[in-house]
Design a protein around this motif. Structure first.
Motif, PDB file in Angstrom:
ATOM      1  N   GLN A   1      15.914 -12.145   7.367  1.00 55.60           N
ATOM      2  CA  GLN A   1      15.868 -12.213   5.909  1.00 55.60           C
ATOM      3  C   GLN A   1      14.898 -11.159   5.392  1.00 55.60           C
ATOM      4  OE1 GLN A   1      17.818 -14.023   4.106  1.00 55.60           O
ATOM      5  NE2 GLN A   1      18.497 -15.718   5.391  1.00 55.60           N
ATOM      6  N   ALA A   2      15.182 -10.652   4.202  1.00 54.89           N
ATOM      7  CA  ALA A   2      14.315  -9.639   3.595  1.00 54.89           C
ATOM      8  C   ALA A   2      14.327  -9.812   2.093  1.00 54.89           C
ATOM      9  CB  ALA A   2      14.761  -8.228   3.970  1.00 54.89           C
ATOM     10  N   CYS A   3      13.256  -9.353   1.460  1.00 58.34           N
ATOM     11  CA  CYS A   3      13.105  -9.487   0.014  1.00 58.34           C
ATOM     12  C   CYS A   3      12.247  -8.339  -0.485  1.00 58.34           C
ATOM     13  CB  CYS A   3      12.463 -10.828  -0.332  1.00 58.34           C
ATOM     14  SG  CYS A   3      12.328 -11.134  -2.105  1.00 58.34           S
ATOM     15  N   LEU A   4      12.611  -7.808  -1.658  1.00 59.56           N
ATOM     16  CA  LEU A   4      11.855  -6.730  -2.288  1.00 59.56           C
ATOM     17  C   LEU A   4      10.881  -7.307  -3.302  1.00 59.56           C
ATOM     18  CD1 LEU A   4      14.562  -4.007  -2.952  1.00 59.56           C
ATOM     19  CD2 LEU A   4      12.443  -3.653  -1.693  1.00 59.56           C
ATOM     20  N   LEU A   5       9.635  -6.844  -3.267  1.00 60.58           N
ATOM     21  CA  LEU A   5       8.664  -7.130  -4.312  1.00 60.58           C
ATOM     22  C   LEU A   5       8.710  -5.944  -5.272  1.00 60.58           C
ATOM     23  CD1 LEU A   5       5.696  -8.560  -2.205  1.00 60.58           C
ATOM     24  CD2 LEU A   5       7.780  -9.691  -3.005  1.00 60.58           C
ATOM     25  N   SER A   6       9.437  -6.126  -6.380  1.00 56.85           N
ATOM     26  CA  SER A   6       9.905  -4.997  -7.189  1.00 56.85           C
ATOM     27  C   SER A   6       8.803  -4.079  -7.707  1.00 56.85           C
ATOM     28  CB  SER A   6      10.746  -5.514  -8.360  1.00 56.85           C
ATOM     29  OG  SER A   6      11.909  -6.152  -7.885  1.00 56.85           O
ATOM     30  N   PRO A   7       7.766  -4.556  -8.403  1.00 58.45           N
ATOM     31  CA  PRO A   7       6.821  -3.591  -8.962  1.00 58.45           C
ATOM     32  C   PRO A   7       6.109  -2.759  -7.907  1.00 58.45           C
ATOM     33  CG  PRO A   7       6.540  -5.756  -9.957  1.00 58.45           C
ATOM     34  CD  PRO A   7       7.426  -5.927  -8.770  1.00 58.45           C
ATOM     35  N   PHE A   8       6.010  -3.288  -6.686  1.00 51.34           N
ATOM     36  CA  PHE A   8       5.262  -2.603  -5.647  1.00 51.34           C
ATOM     37  C   PHE A   8       6.144  -1.761  -4.730  1.00 51.34           C
ATOM     38  CE2 PHE A   8       3.235  -6.662  -6.606  1.00 51.34           C
ATOM     39  CZ  PHE A   8       1.951  -6.275  -6.933  1.00 51.34           C
ATOM     40  N   ASP A   9       7.452  -1.974  -4.724  1.00 52.46           N
ATOM     41  CA  ASP A   9       8.333  -1.385  -3.715  1.00 52.46           C
ATOM     42  C   ASP A   9       7.908  -1.826  -2.313  1.00 52.46           C
ATOM     43  OD1 ASP A   9      10.213  -0.185  -5.216  1.00 52.46           O
ATOM     44  OD2 ASP A   9       9.765   1.859  -4.616  1.00 52.46           O
ATOM     45  N   ILE A  10       7.478  -3.091  -2.215  1.00 58.00           N
ATOM     46  CA  ILE A  10       7.094  -3.674  -0.940  1.00 58.00           C
ATOM     47  C   ILE A  10       8.283  -4.436  -0.378  1.00 58.00           C
ATOM     48  CG2 ILE A  10       5.665  -5.485   0.107  1.00 58.00           C
ATOM     49  CD1 ILE A  10       3.402  -4.653  -1.665  1.00 58.00           C
ATOM     50  N   VAL A  11       8.466  -4.351   0.933  1.00 53.16           N
ATOM     51  CA  VAL A  11       9.537  -5.059   1.617  1.00 53.16           C
ATOM     52  C   VAL A  11       8.914  -6.135   2.499  1.00 53.16           C
ATOM     53  CG1 VAL A  11      11.506  -4.887   3.168  1.00 53.16           C
ATOM     54  CG2 VAL A  11      10.976  -2.997   1.625  1.00 53.16           C
ATOM     55  N   CYS A  12       9.300  -7.380   2.269  1.00 55.51           N
ATOM     56  CA  CYS A  12       8.905  -8.497   3.124  1.00 55.51           C
ATOM     57  C   CYS A  12      10.116  -8.922   3.941  1.00 55.51           C
ATOM     58  CB  CYS A  12       8.389  -9.671   2.295  1.00 55.51           C
ATOM     59  SG  CYS A  12       6.910  -9.311   1.331  1.00 55.51           S
ATOM     60  N   SER A  13       9.942  -9.083   5.228  1.00 56.73           N
ATOM     61  CA  SER A  13      11.054  -9.445   6.107  1.00 56.73           C
ATOM     62  C   SER A  13      10.588 -10.454   7.139  1.00 56.73           C
ATOM     63  CB  SER A  13      11.625  -8.205   6.808  1.00 56.73           C
ATOM     64  OG  SER A  13      10.653  -7.591   7.635  1.00 56.73           O
ATOM     65  N   THR A  14      11.513 -11.330   7.543  1.00 61.85           N
ATOM     66  CA  THR A  14      11.258 -12.303   8.604  1.00 61.85           C
ATOM     67  C   THR A  14      12.388 -12.217   9.624  1.00 61.85           C
ATOM     68  OG1 THR A  14      12.353 -14.022   7.291  1.00 61.85           O
ATOM     69  CG2 THR A  14       9.947 -13.911   7.175  1.00 61.85           C
ATOM     70  N   ALA A  15      12.019 -12.357  10.885  1.00 62.36           N
ATOM     71  CA  ALA A  15      12.997 -12.357  11.976  1.00 62.36           C
ATOM     72  C   ALA A  15      12.323 -12.927  13.210  1.00 62.36           C
ATOM     73  CB  ALA A  15      13.535 -10.954  12.250  1.00 62.36           C
ATOM     74  N   GLU A  16      13.116 -13.514  14.078  1.00 59.36           N
ATOM     75  CA  GLU A  16      12.624 -14.031  15.363  1.00 59.36           C
ATOM     76  C   GLU A  16      12.805 -12.943  16.403  1.00 59.36           C
ATOM     77  OE1 GLU A  16      13.257 -18.336  16.322  1.00 59.36           O
ATOM     78  OE2 GLU A  16      14.779 -18.153  14.740  1.00 59.36           O
ATOM     79  N   ASP A  17      11.756 -12.147  16.597  1.00 57.31           N
ATOM     80  CA  ASP A  17      11.839 -11.029  17.529  1.00 57.31           C
ATOM     81  C   ASP A  17      10.543 -10.879  18.341  1.00 57.31           C
ATOM     82  OD1 ASP A  17      10.395 -10.372  15.275  1.00 57.31           O
ATOM     83  OD2 ASP A  17      11.474  -8.506  14.897  1.00 57.31           O
ATOM     84  N   PRO A  18      10.206 -11.710  19.291  1.00 62.13           N
ATOM     85  CA  PRO A  18      10.916 -12.939  19.666  1.00 62.13           C
ATOM     86  C   PRO A  18      10.469 -14.163  18.863  1.00 62.13           C
ATOM     87  CG  PRO A  18       9.192 -12.502  21.239  1.00 62.13           C
ATOM     88  CD  PRO A  18       9.147 -11.375  20.264  1.00 62.13           C
ATOM     89  N   ARG A  19       9.220 -14.138  18.322  1.00 59.80           N
ATOM     90  CA  ARG A  19       8.746 -15.257  17.531  1.00 59.80           C
ATOM     91  C   ARG A  19       8.938 -14.937  16.060  1.00 59.80           C
ATOM     92  NH1 ARG A  19       3.056 -17.690  19.334  1.00 59.80           N
ATOM     93  NH2 ARG A  19       3.797 -19.132  17.717  1.00 59.80           N
ATOM     94  N   LEU A  20       9.101 -15.989  15.255  1.00 58.34           N
ATOM     95  CA  LEU A  20       9.322 -15.805  13.825  1.00 58.34           C
ATOM     96  C   LEU A  20       8.045 -15.256  13.190  1.00 58.34           C
ATOM     97  CD1 LEU A  20      11.307 -16.190  11.476  1.00 58.34           C
ATOM     98  CD2 LEU A  20      10.301 -18.451  11.123  1.00 58.34           C
ATOM     99  N   SER A  21       8.168 -14.107  12.539  1.00 59.89           N
ATOM    100  CA  SER A  21       7.016 -13.457  11.928  1.00 59.89           C
ATOM    101  C   SER A  21       7.443 -12.801  10.626  1.00 59.89           C
ATOM    102  CB  SER A  21       6.409 -12.399  12.871  1.00 59.89           C
ATOM    103  OG  SER A  21       7.384 -11.419  13.202  1.00 59.89           O
ATOM    104  N   LEU A  22       6.469 -12.645   9.744  1.00 54.64           N
ATOM    105  CA  LEU A  22       6.667 -12.013   8.448  1.00 54.64           C
ATOM    106  C   LEU A  22       6.010 -10.646   8.473  1.00 54.64           C
ATOM    107  CD1 LEU A  22       7.353 -11.985   5.385  1.00 54.64           C
ATOM    108  CD2 LEU A  22       5.196 -13.180   4.996  1.00 54.64           C
ATOM    109  N   TRP A  23       6.816  -9.605   8.234  1.00 59.28           N
ATOM    110  CA  TRP A  23       6.316  -8.240   8.156  1.00 59.28           C
ATOM    111  C   TRP A  23       6.297  -7.792   6.699  1.00 59.28           C
ATOM    112  CZ3 TRP A  23       8.931  -4.927  12.585  1.00 59.28           C
ATOM    113  CH2 TRP A  23       8.567  -5.470  13.830  1.00 59.28           C
ATOM    114  N   ILE A  24       5.274  -7.027   6.347  1.00 58.22           N
ATOM    115  CA  ILE A  24       5.142  -6.463   5.008  1.00 58.22           C
ATOM    116  C   ILE A  24       5.061  -4.951   5.149  1.00 58.22           C
ATOM    117  CG2 ILE A  24       3.847  -6.458   2.856  1.00 58.22           C
ATOM    118  CD1 ILE A  24       2.669  -9.132   3.626  1.00 58.22           C
ATOM    119  N   HIS A  25       6.025  -4.258   4.573  1.00 57.54           N
ATOM    120  CA  HIS A  25       6.050  -2.796   4.590  1.00 57.54           C
ATOM    121  C   HIS A  25       5.859  -2.269   3.178  1.00 57.54           C
ATOM    122  CE1 HIS A  25       7.910  -3.436   8.555  1.00 57.54           C
ATOM    123  NE2 HIS A  25       7.563  -2.184   8.821  1.00 57.54           N
ATOM    124  N   GLY A  26       5.051  -1.223   3.059  1.00 60.61           N
ATOM    125  CA  GLY A  26       4.812  -0.586   1.773  1.00 60.61           C
ATOM    126  C   GLY A  26       4.508   0.881   1.952  1.00 60.61           C
TER     127      GLY A  26
END
Length: 745
Positions: free
Chosen positions: A613-638
């Motif tokens: 799953q992924a979601c955009l934080l619009s004003p920041f152009d930040i990308v939040c994503s979750t995936a089990e690779d191998p454990r479920l984790s939340l990544w924040i890219h900016g």
């Protein structure tokens, strides 16, 4: 440098004795040079803020600090010089020519030299507008509703991070309230002199325009300067063992509507929350509605209004000032046995509601257009078209379901349907564009909605989905055979074909109208051609559309061949693209020098519980994503200060992001939830790790270095070195130009 001196230098002129340059020296003292006026005699060291803290960049603190104190300090009746000097007698044309070469920060200081210099410069708001036009992301159109949540949402965030733009924002926010009060007290009829004055003021940038633009810049810039980000959980009064059925943030992000249900197939009930100090507090619905909620959505106009559908009734909820009590108003009622399935609020205050009912093999869709008559009179149903369709499994000659898409900014609606079918391989597709007062007979009220019909040229496929570009300038249509068509409207609102692509025949999990497939300006579009291909389209200066770059990914042997695209998202700036399938997640970023680059790929395991799953934080152009690779984790890219998309946080979480629409419009809140897990709300900030709902600290997940990551780091280092060399050359050129200005003075 002593921070006290810096604060004294930036005090308002009318509050600080001897603040003016002419007042702080004797009458015989020579006038300051242009270089001294540009740099200031008490300029702080590079990177020092008024509070004495160091900033991540000098450009932001210098420019915004100068702007703030000029806006606050220098009024129209002040003078800064008692004794004329040589610099104050420079001709106006000469000063304007000199000022045209100076950067924004120097202009702010030049305006504080004397009244003559100040009068030769454009007004501060016009200079701020020019500076925002040059420095703020032009591809983003800030939402005016972003400023309504400034006091409770964005201001505490900017205070926490110590944003240097905050004083200017607080000043503009105060002015916006004063202007609003002034407009409410203004008489309806004005004299000719007052009308001329209002015309002159209307030609200048208004506070209502500058405030959301500067706020958008402050949020976006703060994200760029941050080396690391985090999301910490916030408390919410939520029933135990209850799931989230749906959600809707208000445009100002101060209120949140949720539907809760006991299990995935149980009826949903409406709950409303308001944002308080670091928590979501439940509001009271008066009177309480016992019937399940089938659709709900906040609207921009009238502000602070929530629409909800319960059975055959559509209600409007508004908050009682000063309380957390929300009272309802009846909007419209659907015919008996109809179930409301969608609500489309418009920026003109009107509401379009769709309801459906089934009778054997026939499905009937009813649309009601409710016109807004004002806060005192509420809404009145004006137009009620009805559409009938047949079930294809029960009848060979059928009319498929109706498809629609609303565009709130321009207050228009698109309806796609089949009006005639001649056998299984031939049909007539029709698109209706509905607008208020369009083709309405003179005998009808102007509150009625009318439509213009366009017959499509394709007869071998059904139209299945529609989506508007922001502002309603373009309309995207998707057909059952995978063709994707882009239209514009002529003066009579007939569709004119601009582009046709052959693409992905399988429908997405989300309606295209719900996904950001266009950038904010509506001049860039991303479309899925297949599981491995994405087609980019651009609008040129003449308004014509053409195909751009095609992004591709190689097939992965670990991903099943029946993988399908779930959804796509294009950021408001048009620089970040997300594609999510059932098995993998891909993120592209468009670098200013190197074009589109594939930056992130995540995929789940075979026995994973959650899909990516992924979601955009619009004003920041930040990308939040979750995936089990191998454990479920939340990544924040900016984006960092070098213009690269980098990972700024990695946290372990217990549940996935709740789809592509899980973020608030201001980008500060994110919902984690699933069909089997209760909700967890996270708030963006720069905080140490905090405990979540279960008391477990969100731990950082150590990333495994791969060959691709090492190559990416090497490329980033090379780009950083090239950028530093370019900055060095720019500094040398600027120094030479500045020396020429000093000689000219």
């Amino acid at each position: 440098m002593n921070p006290l001196k810096w604060q004294e230098y930036h005090k308002p002129m009318n509050d600080t004795p001897g603040y003016g340059l002419a007042q702080s020296r004797s009458a015989s003292a020579p006038a300051p040079s242009a270089a001294q006026a540009a740099t200031g005699p008490h300029s702080p060291p590079a990177g020092l803020l008024p509070s004495g803290r160091t900033s991540a960049t000098t450009g932001v603190s210098e420019k915004t600090a100068s702007l703030v104190h000029e806006l606050i300090a220098l009024s129209g009746h002040q003078t800064t010089a008692d004794t004329p000097s040589l610099a104050q007698h420079l001709p106006e044309l000469a000063l304007e020519k000199i000022f045209s070469y100076l950067p924004f920060s120097c202009l702010c200081r030049c305006a504080q030299v004397c009244r003559h210099w100040h009068d030769c410069l454009p007004p501060p708001r016009e200079r701020l507008s020019r500076w925002l036009h040059k420095n703020a992301p032009l591809s983003c159109q800030p939402d005016p509703e972003l400023g309504r949540g400034f006091t409770s949402r964005t201001r505490p965030f900017l205070q926490t991070v110590g944003s240097p733009v905050l004083p200017a924002l607080m000043h503009l926010h105060k002015e916006a309230h004063l202007q609003q009060d002034k407009q409410e007290l203004k008489a309806p009829e004005l004299s000719g002199a007052h009308q001329d004055l209002d015309t002159q003021q209307a030609q200048q940038p208004t506070t209502a325009d500058l405030f959301p633009r500067l706020l958008h810049y402050a949020l976006q810039r703060q994200q760029v300067l941050a080396n690391s980000l985090t999301l910490r959980p916030h408390a919410i009064d939520w029933p135990d063992s209850t799931l989230v059925g749906g959600m809707s943030f208000s445009p100002c992000c101060r209120w949140l509507a949720l539907s809760c249900r006991i299990h995935a197939r149980a009826p949903a009930h409406l709950r409303l929350y308001s944002w308080g100090p670091d928590s979501w507090q439940q509001c009271s619905l008066k009177p309480c509605v016992l019937e399940p909620v089938t659709a709900f959505l906040f609207t921009r106009m009238p502000p602070g209004t929530l629409f909800s559908a319960h059975g055959t009734d559509v209600l409007a909820w508004r908050r009682e000032p000063g309380t957390n009590d929300w009272h309802r108003t009846h909007v419209c009622r659907m015919p008996w046995l109809f179930r409301v399935c969608d609500l489309l609020p418009m920026d003109n205050g009107d509401l379009v509601a769709f309801a459906q009912k089934r009778s054997g093999t026939t499905k009937v869709t009813q649309a009601i257009f409710s016109a807004f008559l004002g806060n005192a009179r509420g809404w009145q149903a004006a137009t009620m078209p009805k559409f009938v369709s047949k079930d294809p499994r029960k009848n060979d000659c059928y009319l498929p379901s109706l498809t629609w898409a609303g565009e709130g900014r321009s207050s228009q609606l698109a309806l796609g349907m089949i009006t005639q079918r001649q056998g299984p391989a031939y049909c007539i597709n029709e698109v209706q564009i509905w607008r208020k007062g369009l083709n309405v007979p003179s005998s009808h009220s102007p509150r009625h909605w009318g439509y213009q019909t366009s017959i499509l040229a394709w007869h071998q496929a059904d139209i299945t989905a529609l989506a508007w570009s922001p502002g309603g300038h373009c309309l995207l249509g998707i057909l059952s055979d995978g063709r994707m068509c882009l239209w514009t409207q002529d003066a009579q609102h007939r569709l004119q074909e601009q582009l046709t692509l052959t693409g992905y025949p399988t429908p997405l999990s989300y309606k295209p109208a719900e996904l950001p497939l266009f950038c904010d300006q509506g001049k860039q579009l991303a479309l899925p051609l297949s599981v491995h291909q994405v087609q980019l389209c651009y609008s040129d200066d003449s308004g014509g559309w053409q195909q751009g770059q095609r992004l591709e990914t190689m097939p992965d042997p670990d991903v099943p061949p029946d993988d399908s695209v779930e959804y796509m998202q294009l950021s408001s700036s048009g620089r970040t693209l997300i594609r999510t399938t059932r098995w993998r997640l891909d993120i592209w970023y468009r670098h200013s020098a190197h074009g589109w680059q594939h930056r992130v790929q995540r995929k789940r395991k075979n026995n994973a519980e959650f899909m990516p799953q992924a979601c955009l934080l619009s004003p920041f152009d930040i990308v939040c994503s979750t995936a089990e690779d191998p454990r479920l984790s939340l990544w924040i890219h900016g984006v960092d200060s070098q213009g690269q998309l980098v990972r700024k946080a990695c946290l372990r979480v217990d549940t996935a992001i709740n789809g592509p629409l899980a973020a608030s419009p201001d980008g500060l809140s994110l919902l984690l939830a699933s069909v089997e897990d209760p909700p967890t709300f996270l708030q963006l900030g720069f905080f140490p790790p905090q405990e979540n709902r279960e008391g477990r600290v969100q731990e950082s997940v150590p990333g495994e270095r791969s060959a691709a990551q090492e190559q990416q780091e090497q490329q980033e280092q090379q780009e950083q070195q090239e950028q530093q060399e370019q900055q060095s050359e720019n500094h040398e050129a600027e120094a030479q130009q500045h020396q020429g200005w000093c000689q000219l003075l």
